[in-house]
Design an enzyme around this catalytic site. Structure first.
Site, PDB file in Angstrom:
ATOM      1  N   GLY A   1       0.841  -1.190   0.000  1.00 49.40           N
ATOM      2  CA  GLY A   1       0.000   0.000   0.000  1.00 49.40           C
ATOM      3  C   GLY A   1       0.874   1.235   0.000  1.00 49.40           C
ATOM      4  O   GLY A   1       2.071   1.149   0.301  1.00 49.40           O
TER       5      GLY A   1
ATOM      6  N   GLN B   1       3.099  10.007   1.847  1.00 50.15           N
ATOM      7  CA  GLN B   1       4.395   9.316   1.875  1.00 50.15           C
ATOM      8  C   GLN B   1       5.303   9.705   0.709  1.00 50.15           C
ATOM      9  O   GLN B   1       6.502   9.479   0.745  1.00 50.15           O
ATOM     10  CB  GLN B   1       4.192   7.788   1.828  1.00 50.15           C
TER      11      GLN B   1
ATOM     12  N   CYS C   1       5.902  -0.334   7.473  1.00 45.10           N
ATOM     13  CA  CYS C   1       5.550   0.888   6.740  1.00 45.10           C
ATOM     14  C   CYS C   1       6.770   1.345   5.956  1.00 45.10           C
ATOM     15  O   CYS C   1       7.875   1.364   6.494  1.00 45.10           O
ATOM     16  CB  CYS C   1       5.116   1.977   7.713  1.00 45.10           C
ATOM     17  N   LEU C   2       6.552   1.715   4.710  1.00 44.42           N
ATOM     18  CA  LEU C   2       7.675   2.161   3.880  1.00 44.42           C
ATOM     19  C   LEU C   2       8.285   3.459   4.418  1.00 44.42           C
ATOM     20  O   LEU C   2       9.432   3.764   4.097  1.00 44.42           O
ATOM     21  CB  LEU C   2       7.204   2.349   2.428  1.00 44.42           C
TER      22      LEU C   2
ATOM     23  N   HIS D   1      -4.493   1.314   7.481  1.00 48.42           N
ATOM     24  CA  HIS D   1      -3.133   1.872   7.608  1.00 48.42           C
ATOM     25  C   HIS D   1      -2.966   3.046   6.638  1.00 48.42           C
ATOM     26  O   HIS D   1      -2.412   4.093   7.005  1.00 48.42           O
ATOM     27  CB  HIS D   1      -2.140   0.733   7.325  1.00 48.42           C
ATOM     28  N   GLU D   2      -3.462   2.895   5.407  1.00 48.80           N
ATOM     29  CA  GLU D   2      -3.314   3.974   4.405  1.00 48.80           C
ATOM     30  C   GLU D   2      -4.174   5.185   4.753  1.00 48.80           C
ATOM     31  O   GLU D   2      -3.739   6.330   4.612  1.00 48.80           O
ATOM     32  CB  GLU D   2      -3.663   3.463   3.001  1.00 48.80           C
TER      33      GLU D   2
ATOM     34  N   HIS E   1      -2.521   7.337   7.209  1.00 48.71           N
ATOM     35  CA  HIS E   1      -1.521   8.249   6.620  1.00 48.71           C
ATOM     36  C   HIS E   1      -2.176   9.549   6.160  1.00 48.71           C
ATOM     37  O   HIS E   1      -1.583  10.631   6.278  1.00 48.71           O
ATOM     38  CB  HIS E   1      -0.838   7.600   5.408  1.00 48.71           C
TER      39      HIS E   1
HETATM   40  O1  GNR Z   1       4.116  -2.607   2.585  1.00 49.39           O
HETATM   41  C1  GNR Z   1       3.440  -2.470   3.614  1.00 49.39           C
HETATM   42  N1  GNR Z   1       3.136  -3.559   4.362  1.00 49.39           N
HETATM   43  C2  GNR Z   1       2.217  -3.545   5.384  1.00 49.39           C
HETATM   44  C3  GNR Z   1       2.177  -4.652   6.236  1.00 49.39           C
HETATM   45  C4  GNR Z   1       1.260  -4.704   7.262  1.00 49.39           C
HETATM   46  C5  GNR Z   1       0.369  -3.673   7.443  1.00 49.39           C
HETATM   47  C6  GNR Z   1       0.397  -2.558   6.622  1.00 49.39           C
HETATM   48  C7  GNR Z   1       1.316  -2.501   5.587  1.00 49.39           C
HETATM   49  S1  GNR Z   1       1.331  -1.126   4.536  1.00 49.39           S
HETATM   50  C8  GNR Z   1       3.012  -1.125   4.038  1.00 49.39           C
HETATM   51  C9  GNR Z   1       3.254  -0.069   2.982  1.00 49.39           C
HETATM   52  C10 GNR Z   1       3.010   1.295   3.578  1.00 49.39           C
HETATM   53  O2  GNR Z   1       3.785   1.875   4.289  1.00 49.39           O
HETATM   54  N2  GNR Z   1       1.863   1.861   3.318  1.00 49.39           N
HETATM   55  O3  GNR Z   1       1.569   3.064   3.846  1.00 49.39           O
HETATM   56 NI    NI Z   2       2.672   3.127   5.724  1.00 47.95          NI
END
Ligand code: GNR
Ligand code: NI
Length: 176
Positions: A46, A51, A94-95, A136-137, A140
């Protein structure tokens, strides 16, 4: 098609609330496509606008398994319109918090309303990893990172390590 740079925490751009998209037009579609390229290049499932320094309510997601072929999803103005009472714990990454992981508790299923690539309103129900990832997105877009859902002790440790990592990188990029 272009890959964008991913912002690593701590950074004020990750803490801002992103602006709604007025209409999904060619410009927004280009951002969505660049975000998918960036997400795939980084092996993420995601990615949210903030980001990559774009303070708009745009997210992309692909939680397909490797063998099954890609299932890209692109959403503008995603909103949770229902969440289950049942919760689940998922180990999140999270990236923008590279190489750090923690267990986060969230509703296990959600209904999401959003605008698709054609500017049409859509509603989907998500569970399992898709529900986790979309929540999660959307976080952000509201300036929230997964570390904001864990203890301040763990959060501060992760942020401190990232701060140190970023200082090192900056020093290597521009030697005295
Ligand atoms: O790549 C991602 N893996 C992930 C694993 C578990 C829960 C959420 C994520 S999202 C993350 C990519 C990211 O930072 N998205 O904002
Ligand atoms: Ni993230």
């Amino acid at each position: 098609m272009a890959e964008l740079d991913i912002i690593v925490a701590p950074d004020p751009r990750l803490k801002k609330r992103a602006e709604p998209v007025e209409k999904v037009d060619d410009e927004v579609r280009r951002i969505m496509d660049d975000m998918l390229d960036t997400m795939y290049a980084a092996n993420g499932i995601g990615l949210a606008g903030p980001q990559v320094g774009i303070s708009k309510r745009i997210i992309v997601v692909d939680v397909s398994r490797e063998g099954d072929g890609p299932k890209p999803m692109q959403m503008a103005n995603p909103e949770v319109i229902w969440e289950s009472e049942d919760e689940r714990v998922y180990e999140e990454g999270c990236l923008s918090l590279p190489e750090h992981y923690a267990e986060v508790v969230r509703p296990e299923a959600v209904k999401i309303r959003y605008l698709d690539r054609e500017n049409e309103i859509r509603t989907i129900e998500a569970d399992d990893i898709l529900a986790t990832c979309i929540q999660h997105e959307i976080d952000h877009l509201d300036g929230v990172l997964f570390v904001d859902h864990i203890s301040s002790l763990k959060r501060n440790m992760i942020i401190k390590k990232l701060q140190k990592f970023k200082k090192q990188q900056a020093a290597e990029a521009a030697p005295a």
